[in-house]
Write a protein that holds these residues in place. Structure first.
Motif, PDB file in Angstrom:
ATOM      1  N   LEU A  15      -9.088   6.491  -4.037  1.00  0.00           N
ATOM      2  CA  LEU A  15      -8.450   5.320  -3.320  1.00  0.00           C
ATOM      3  C   LEU A  15      -7.541   4.403  -4.338  1.00  0.00           C
ATOM      4  O   LEU A  15      -7.339   3.303  -4.097  1.00  0.00           O
ATOM      5  N   SER A  20      -4.809   4.616  -1.287  1.00  0.00           N
ATOM      6  CA  SER A  20      -5.034   3.526  -0.755  1.00  0.00           C
ATOM      7  C   SER A  20      -3.798   3.647   0.526  1.00  0.00           C
ATOM      8  O   SER A  20      -4.047   2.977   1.638  1.00  0.00           O
ATOM      9  N   LEU A  23      -5.179   5.445   3.139  1.00  0.00           N
ATOM     10  CA  LEU A  23      -6.112   4.902   3.977  1.00  0.00           C
ATOM     11  C   LEU A  23      -5.330   4.129   5.103  1.00  0.00           C
ATOM     12  O   LEU A  23      -5.721   3.914   6.034  1.00  0.00           O
ATOM     13  N   VAL A  39     -15.054   7.651   2.464  1.00  0.00           N
ATOM     14  CA  VAL A  39     -14.169   7.524   1.233  1.00  0.00           C
ATOM     15  C   VAL A  39     -14.921   7.608  -0.181  1.00  0.00           C
ATOM     16  O   VAL A  39     -16.268   7.341  -0.089  1.00  0.00           O
ATOM     17  N   SER A  48      -8.957  -1.430  -1.784  1.00  0.00           N
ATOM     18  CA  SER A  48      -8.879  -0.410  -0.703  1.00  0.00           C
ATOM     19  C   SER A  48     -10.385   0.017  -0.395  1.00  0.00           C
ATOM     20  O   SER A  48     -10.750   0.496   0.645  1.00  0.00           O
TER      21      SER A  48
END
Length: 102
Positions: A15, A20, A23, A39, A48
């Motif tokens: 992430l 990120s 996401l 995740v 994130s």
């Protein structure tokens, strides 16, 4: 004839900057057809990671643990760790499992 739409379960490994963004993009999709179920990111203090947890997404510090735990539930894995060793180990886990996702 009515079409049956299947939900796609997504997991994100990594992430950082790119992860990120993935996401955020997936969270902004207004559909029941795509769901982020987990995740993985070793740096738990990232914004994130906090966002994922706030959205009820399962969190793992290690992507290998995530994949081993959820292999049959994951339809799509975004491997965004940037770590060649982790990438190789994730592919090894996938190749040794019975995960036969189409």
């Amino acid at each position: 004839m009515e079409e049956i739409i299947r939900r796609i379960n997504v997991a994100i490994a990594g992430l950082g900057k790119v992860g990120s963004q993935f996401l955020d993009a997936l969270l902004s999709v207004n559909t029941d057809n795509v769901k982020i179920i987990a995740v993985a990111e070793p740096r738990e203090d990232l914004e994130s990671v906090k966002k994922a947890k706030e959205n009820g997404i399962a969190y793992y510090r290690d992507a290998r643990d995530m994949l081993s735990s959820l292999e049959d539930a994951i339809d799509v894995l975004f491997e965004l760790t940037g770590d060649a060793v982790v990438r190789t180990e994730l592919y090894d886990i996938l190749s040794k499992t019975a995960n036969k996702k189409p």
